[in-house]
Design an enzyme around this catalytic site. Structure first.
Site: not given
Lengths: 588, 382
Positions: A303-305
């Protein structure tokens, strides 16, 4: 006159009769010409006598060899004793606390061939140890084998009682039993051993693969004075992390939680928990697929990491600066797909805005502007495309898109479409924080200097500085606000990924993670918190995204492990733009 | 007592028979009973029979065996040939019958039940075959115009075919070996012997290539780690445990483990209880019987008696040598009984028959008798 006439015998007549020529040829071929077959036969029988004499002599000689050879099964018993008593080195944590050690235990065996009365033996043995299965016992004692185990690792009291029974053909061998005083705390790191004290998982297996097994075979590992193995793990940090993760799992009703504390400068793993875990003293639980080590054996879309990588790539290319803007006015259409933002702002976004608002559109445009090949090469440089190998034998290969096109770059830019082991992602993020060094993580003690030798510079130091600023900024004003712990100057990035179920992204099955760096102005440690399928809790207003569960969990962990790690709290520090960015400008 | 002054058939037998040979055979039989006492009770116990079941049976077979042996040893060479022909024809018929009616035991049809008695026809075939082959080879020397060699070869091929069909490679190998040895003694040129050896090698290779269990046994012998060498390991263990003088009667333990302790591995089992000294004595007895018989054959002027004696002695010798060598792990495992010592009714009676003929043929015979029978070779003719 009485003339005596010599009458030829019928045989002589037969012999004197000339043979037909073809018989003569055959005779010649078979026996040779002019041979006295009578004498030849005698000579050949003599040869047979010689042959038989030699054969019987060999047999007698072999018998004598057996007679003078020392009885061999005594020697064999000795070897068995050695093999059974395989000692293993102790495993210590970084402060010398024992994580695994050997304890001597007696084991009960039988030699069925020597047992006189099987029924009596069974009766006596089950009287002392009622938990022995009678049928199995009968089967083992009734077998024709020379050696069978009856029960491994019995107590000293049981040993004494059985000894008193005086059953012939039953005996004891002293074995080393592996004991893990900290129970399940470090289970996934140290792994466990089988009943023969051979490592079959985790660092225990690594120990064996490092030549311990060979030592055992050669009979040199029987000495208890083996040098203990020191790990990078800090049992106190491990305990705090594990306790908070267990609390978080209960609170958010997650399937699993996992966390790592990594020293960004040395690559040492100070704590690693993937929970539910198991008790290595009872390794049967380890077979449960829910109890796998999700950090090394599982691969996930982070995801956004992953936007950390996208932004770091953009800044490192030199073509994009913090002031560059990206069009997020409307969703990004790609074929039949539309990329949207969770919090659409409907305007042009600067790089820090893309990061702090976690804009998918911005990240995708950023990656596209540098091209598919650059994107792929960059992720490869950060070790995200190959299997990460640590000391742990358990590792998983990342799942790459089969054909990496623009659409793949678009989705990977915000952390979908590429599954990596979480520990692997953490290693990449550490490189963006520690000045640009990609350092393979280790479970063993390592100094920063040693780490520098195995590490590779993969980013410009300046890029790393800017990334620290962005991480801190995100904790001040962005999605990481809930992770901030006053005094530790945390930076962090959230990630929420929808899990793929049956080939589609499932809106209600999330994997949330949070990567925290502390302190952000001079990163020492990186913390990863990951929750598998968390649910909304009463105080999260129906949200189950990372900002609402992974970030607050990280905050709790940091508050507990900060002092353990020796980080001094500093209060009233200036904001990120003044503390970090200013130093970046100075260094330029 | 038996005085030379009387001319009864028994007296003439007593003074002409090779008494030392007879004594050796009887001692071997006695040793067989003693070893049976050691080796067979565990087998009986495993099968749920009375402990001395096999011992009793062993003794029960020994008595008729001795009778058969003595009775056969009274026969003249001519009678032996006739009897052998009859036995040969009879066992060939039974051998063919086993292929159809025989009970399949461990994958082979070797046994046939006649009047409630289990019979292994291949055992009876062996001595009869040796006699017939010897006669044919002797004939080939005496009457070159009779194609005796061809007959002998056909005989061998026929018997081999039947044995392989059962299948019984052990007996086939034994029969082929004895035939080959007789062929060699019959004075064939060495090139043919070499050819024969070549054919045997081809046959062995063929068996290795086509029959999985033969290949496995040979591989296991060459590389013991490649498979289960349980029986052979146990046998070696047995010898070592026994030492020079053994652990004493009833003290053996390997016999409880070895499935064939009363048959193929009786030698090893005996070693554990009675010691290697007894084993050496048994080896010496076998060696004495074989070598004495062969020496006798060498001296014998009668071609048929010479070949037949040598053939029977070699049959006996090879069988004992192969069994002992297998027990001692000198050669790959091959099921073969130790003559007169291993348990087995057919084997016992057949051996008695063979040994009886051996005793008959080694009896001292006045030259006149030979000439009378028209058997002596024309001297100096070649």
């Amino acid at each position: 006159m009485d003339e005596q006439v010599e009458i030829p015998s019928p045989l002589e007549i037969a012999a004197a009769r000339p043979m037909p020529w073809h018989r003569r040829v055959i005779q010649g071929l078979l026996y040779g010409r002019n041979v006295d077959r009578h004498r030849k036969a005698k000579a050949r029988i003599g040869l047979a006598i010689l042959g038989f004499s030699i054969v019987y002599m060999i047999i007698a000689a072999k018998l004598v060899v057996f007679a003078v050879a020392p009885e061999s099964h005594v020697a064999r018993r000795g070897r068995a004793q050695d093999a059974v008593a395989t000692a293993r080195p102790d495993i210590l944590d970084r402060r010398g606390r024992i994580l695994a050690t050997d304890v001597k235990m007696p084991s009960l065996f039988a030699e069925p061939r020597r047992i006189i009365d099987v029924d009596e033996a069974i009766e006596l043995l089950t009287a002392v140890m009622p938990d022995l299965d009678t049928n199995e016992l009968r089967e083992r004692l009734g077998s024709k084998r020379g050696f069978v185990w009856l029960k491994r690792e019995i107590t000293a009291k049981q040993q004494q009682e059985i000894h008193r029974l005086g059953i012939p053909g039953v005996g004891f061998l002293t074995e080393n039993k592996r004991v893990y005083p900290s129970g399940p705390e470090v289970s996934h790191v140290i792994g466990h051993v089988n009943i023969d004290n051979q490592g079959i998982a985790g660092l225990e297996k690594w120990l064996d693969s490092r030549g311990l097994a060979d030592l055992h075979l050669a009979g040199f590992a029987t000495d208890r004075q083996q040098k203990p193995i020191e790990l990078a793990v800090d049992l106190a940090v491990q305990h705090a992390l594990r306790e908070e993760l267990m609390a978080a799992r209960t609170k958010f009703k997650a399937k699993a939680t996992a966390g790592v504390v990594l020293d960004v400068k040395s690559g040492e793993i100070l704590a690693m928990v993937s929970e539910p875990d198991y008790d290595p003293n009872n390794p049967r639980e380890a077979l449960d697929p829910d109890r796998i080590n999700r950090l090394t054996t599982g691969v996930y879309e982070m995801g956004s990491t992953f936007k950390v990588f996208t932004v770091a790539m953009a800044l490192d290319s030199g073509k994009i600066s913090l002031a560059s803007t990206f069009d997020a006015r409307q969703s990004l259409r790609y074929g039949r797909f539309a990329i949207k933002d969770d919090h659409p702002l409907g305007r042009m976004l600067t790089v820090p805005e893309v990061f702090t608002y976690s804009s998918n559109i911005g990240a995708a445009r950023m990656a596209l502007s540098l091209g598919v090949d650059n994107h792929r090469a960059f992720l490869g440089r950060l070790g995200q495309l190959n299997r990460l190998r640590t000391e742990l034998p358990e590792s998983a290969e990342p799942i790459l898109p089969r054909r990496w096109g623009e659409l793949n770059t678009v989705t990977i830019a915000f952390g979908h479409g590429l599954s990596v082991a979480p520990l692997q992602a953490l290693m990449g993020v550490a490189a963006t924080m520690n000045g640009g060094y990609l350092i393979p993580p280790t479970f063993l003690k390592r100094s920063p200097e040693e780490a520098m030798q195995v590490g590779k510079q993969v980013l410009k130091p300046d890029t790393s500085l800017k990334m620290r600023y962005l991480m801190r900024l995100n904790a001040e004003i962005g999605t990481g606000k809930k992770a901030d712990v006053n005094g530790y100057y945390i930076g962090g990035k959230t990630g929420t990924a929808e899990k793929v179920v049956g080939g589609r992204y499932a809106k209600n099955k999330l994997l949330t993670d949070f990567m925290a760096v502390l302190p952000a102005d001079d990163p020492k440690y990186l913390l990863l918190i990951m929750l598998d399928e968390p649910q909304a809790a009463p105080d999260t207003h129906g949200f189950a995204t990372a900002g609402w569960n992974a970030a607050p969990t990280a905050s709790k962990v940091i508050a507990r492990v900060g002092p353990l790690l020796g980080l001094e709290p500093r209060f009233d520090l200036p904001t990120a733009d003044r503390l970090i960015l200013a130093s970046a400008r100075e260094s330029r | 007592m038996v005085s030379r002054a009387q001319r009864t058939p028994f007296v003439s037998w007593w003074w002409t028979v090779d008494r030392l040979l007879l004594a050796a055979v009887l001692i071997v039989m006695l040793a067989g009973v003693v070893l049976s006492l050691a080796a067979s009770p565990p087998v009986a116990a495993r099968l749920g029979l009375d402990a001395f079941y096999f011992v009793n049976r062993h003794v029960m077979y020994i008595l008729p065996a001795i009778a058969v042996m003595i009775a056969t040893s009274f026969l003249s060479p001519r009678q032996i040939r006739r009897l052998s022909l009859a036995v040969f024809v009879g066992s060939i018929i039974l051998l063919v019958a086993t292929l159809f009616f025989g009970a399949e035991i461990k994958g082979a049809r070797r046994w046939i039940v006649i009047l409630g008695v289990n019979i292994q026809p291949s055992e009876f075939l062996k001595p009869a075959f040796v006699i017939l082959t010897s006669w044919l080879f002797a004939e080939s020397a005496r009457k070159p115009d009779v194609p005796a060699n061809t007959f002998a070869l056909m005989l061998l091929l026929g018997v081999l075919t039947l044995l392989v069909l059962q299948p019984d490679f052990g007996q086939a190998m034994l029969v082929a070996l004895v035939w080959g040895a007789l062929f060699f003694m019959a004075g064939m040129r060495l090139i043919w012997v070499a050819g024969l050896l070549g054919a045997a090698a081809v046959g062995l290779l063929g068996a290795y290539a086509t029959i999985p269990h033969v290949a496995r046994r040979i591989k296991r012998f060459l590389d013991p780690a490649s498979g289960d060498t349980f029986q052979v390991d146990m046998a070696i263990d047995s010898f070592m445990r026994g030492g020079w003088f053994g652990r004493g009667p009833g003290e053996g333990t390997v016999k409880r483990v070895l499935p064939d302790s009363h048959a193929d591995f009786v030698f090893a089992v005996g070693a554990e209880e009675f010691g290697i000294v007894l084993c050496l004595i048994i080896v010496a007895l076998f060696a004495f019987i074989v070598i004495r018989a062969l020496t006798n054959a060498m001296r014998n002027e009668d071609a048929f008696a010479r070949f037949a004696t040598a053939g029977l002695a070699m049959l006996f010798g090879m069988q004992s040598a192969i069994n002992m060598a297998v027990n001692l792990a000198l050669i790959p495992a091959k099921g073969m009984t130790l003559p007169f010592i291993s348990y087995g009714g057919s084997s016992m009676i057949s051996l008695a028959f063979g040994t009886g003929m051996l005793l008959a043929l080694t009896r001292e015979r006045p030259k006149a008798e030979l000439v009378g029978e028209g058997l002596i070779l024309a001297p100096g003719r070649a």
